[in-house]
Structure formats: structure tokens, C-alpha cells
Design an enzyme around this catalytic site. Structure first.
Site, short mmCIF file in Angstrom:
data_model
loop_
_atom_site.label_atom_id
_atom_site.label_comp_id
_atom_site.label_asym_id
_atom_site.label_seq_id
_atom_site.Cartn_x
_atom_site.Cartn_y
_atom_site.Cartn_z
N ASP A 21 -2.86 -0.72 1.37
CA ASP A 21 -1.45 0.08 1.25
C ASP A 21 -0.82 -0.36 -0.32
OD1 ASP A 21 0.67 1.84 1.92
OD2 ASP A 21 1.71 0.32 2.99
N ASN A 69 -1.62 11.19 6.99
CA ASN A 69 -1.53 11.41 5.48
C ASN A 69 -1.27 12.71 4.89
OD1 ASN A 69 -3.20 8.19 4.87
ND2 ASN A 69 -0.86 8.55 4.94
#
Ligand code: IPE
Ligand code: IPE
Ligand code: MG
Length: 233
Positions: A21, A69
Site C-alpha cells: 500500500d 479496487n
């Protein structure tokens, strides 16, 4: 970035999973567009995977694209998918040379047919190797659990912990011992919900594109300072 070559793990640390991330924030900090962060992120993923294998880790899993996502702007989704597609095209020979089995974790049905075929081909070509590289693409822990339930319901096989584990995208892969998440958030974001039930969790503020061998070594040393009790004393 300095490469650390004189470090080894032992049999207590066989599988490391990464929630990569912070690519977007990394780019923003440099006044770049988010895709630039993803481009560097893929390079870091390749380096970290190789470092893990060099240090004796048997299996690594990287969270590349979640079922959630897809909510991102189409242009960003497209960039991430083309970077992954580019990686899939070029990684095959190198993985085979290194004796690494490639496995995609996730629902392949949403992927472009060409990409799906190329992924299937690398999975087939590499499936006899002992070291494992799992890349989670269009992956969600909940989706995986539902998918496994459907498979077992269809096959009529008895449902127990072993058959259920085998019906997951990870199949016969050992569970992760350590899950590392970069970029400061302290959550799993739908990653390996079943498999990580007894994993040690490690969170660092380092953004994924900055994640170095040194950062990996720190995470591993932290892992070795813990005591895993598995509910015992
Ligand atoms: C991780 O970086 C990559 C993916 C989730 C695909 P992000 O894109 O989430 O970066 P941040 O969290 O916005 O900084
Ligand atoms: C998790 O990161 C997914 C991947 C690393 C592929 P996100 O950036 O999507 O997670 P949230 O939105 O912060 O939970
Ligand atoms: Mg993020």
C-alpha cells in the site's frame, strides 16, 4: 537501494504475505501522477519477491488488486492492469529459471481473455516448483470464501478445515506466517481472511515504493521477537 545478501530465515518463517500500500501517496508526495507510484511499486514487488527467495522464504504472496479496487477511476484501473499484464508477459522465464511456482489468487473471470490465458500458461509451466509466488489480482477474501463454498457444494465433498483450505485460491499453499502492510493503515482490507487467522501482523509507515531490504529485515526481526501461542500457553 542496498541489497542485503547475508541474511537467512529459518523454518519458522516459511510464507510472507504483503499488502503493498502507498503507491498513490508516494507519487503525490513527489508531485507525480498516481500511475508513477504504481510503476515503481511493480519494480519493488519484483525485488522484494527475489529477496525473500534469496533469504530462504518458501512462499510469498503480494496483494496487487482487490475486488474493491474496481471502484477507482477507470484510468487508474487500466494502468494497474496493464502494469500487471506487462509483468505477466516478462516474468515467466525468470520464474522458471529461479524454480518458482506462479499462482494467481483471485477471480480470473473479470480479466481480459488474453491476460487470463497467459496467466494460465505460466501457472501450468511452473506448477511443479517448490517455491511459490502468489499474486492476488481481483482478489477478495470474502469472494474467495464464497467461491470455495460453491466449489465444495458442487463437488459434494465433505466440508472440513482441510477440504475448505484446498478449495481456496491458495489451494495447497502453506498459510502465511507473517503479513506485512506498508503505508500506515492498520487493516487487512479483505486480504487472506481465512489463511491469515494465525499470522503475525506487521505494519509500517514506509510507503510501498520506498520499501527496502532493510525494511524487510526489520519486519522479519520483529516477527522473530514474537511468541506464537496458537491459543496455548
Ligand atoms: C497500493 O497503493 C496499490 C493498490 C491498491 C493497487 P494505493 O494505490 O492504494 O496507494 P495509496 O494508498 O492511495 O497511497
Ligand atoms: C489494499 O489497499 C489492496 C491492495 C494493496 C491491492 P487499498 O489501498 O485498496 O486499501 P484500503 O482502501 O486503504 O482499505
Ligand atoms: Mg491504498
Amino acid at each position: 537501494m542496498e541489497k542485503i545478501t547475508d541474511f537467512k530465515v529459518d523454518e519458522n518463517l516459511r510464507h510472507i504475505a504483503f499488502i503493498m500500500d502507498g503507491n498513490g501517496r508516494w507519487a503525490k508526495q513527489r508531485g507525480l501522477d498516481r500511475p508513477e507510484g504504481h510503476k515503481v511499486g511493480v519494480k519493488v514487488f519484483e525485488r522484494v519477491a527475489n529477496t525473500c527467495f534469496d533469504w530462504g522464504v518458501e512462499a510469498v504472496t503480494f496483494y496487487a488488486f482487490s475486488t474493491e479496487n474496481w471502484k477507482r477511476p477507470p484510468a487508474e484501473v487500466k494502468t494497474i492492469m496493464s502494469l500487471l499484464s506487462f509483468y505477466i508477459d516478462k516474468c515467466g522465464d525468470d520464474l522458471i529459471k529461479r524454480g518458482v511456482r506462479f499462482r494467481m489468487l483471485g477471480d480470473k473471470s473479470a480479466l481480459d481473455a488474453g491476460l487470463r490465458k497467459r496467466i494460465d500458461s505460466i501457472e501450468q509451466r511452473s506448477k511443479h516448483f517448490n517455491k511459490t509466488l502468489n499474486v492476488a489480482i481481483n482478489y477478495g477474501g470474502r469472494d474467495e470464501i464464497i467461491h470455495a463454498c460453491r466449489l465444495l457444494a458442487q463437488s459434494g465433498e465433505e466440508i472440513n478445515s482441510e477440504s475448505f483450505s484446498r478449495a481456496l485460491y491458495t489451494e495447497d499453499c502453506i498459510d502465511p506466517d507473517l503479513v506485512i502492510r506498508t503505508a500506515g493503515e492498520k487493516r487487512l482490507s479483505n486480504f487472506l481472511l481465512w489463511q491469515a487467522s494465525y499470522a503475525e501482523l506487521y505494519f509500517t509507515d514506509v510507503l510501498w515504493p520506498d520499501f527496502s531490504d532493510d525494511d524487510l529485515k526489520n519486519a522479519i526481526n520483529d516477527f522473530y521477537s514474537r511468541r506464537r501461542r496458537y491459543g496455548g500457553l
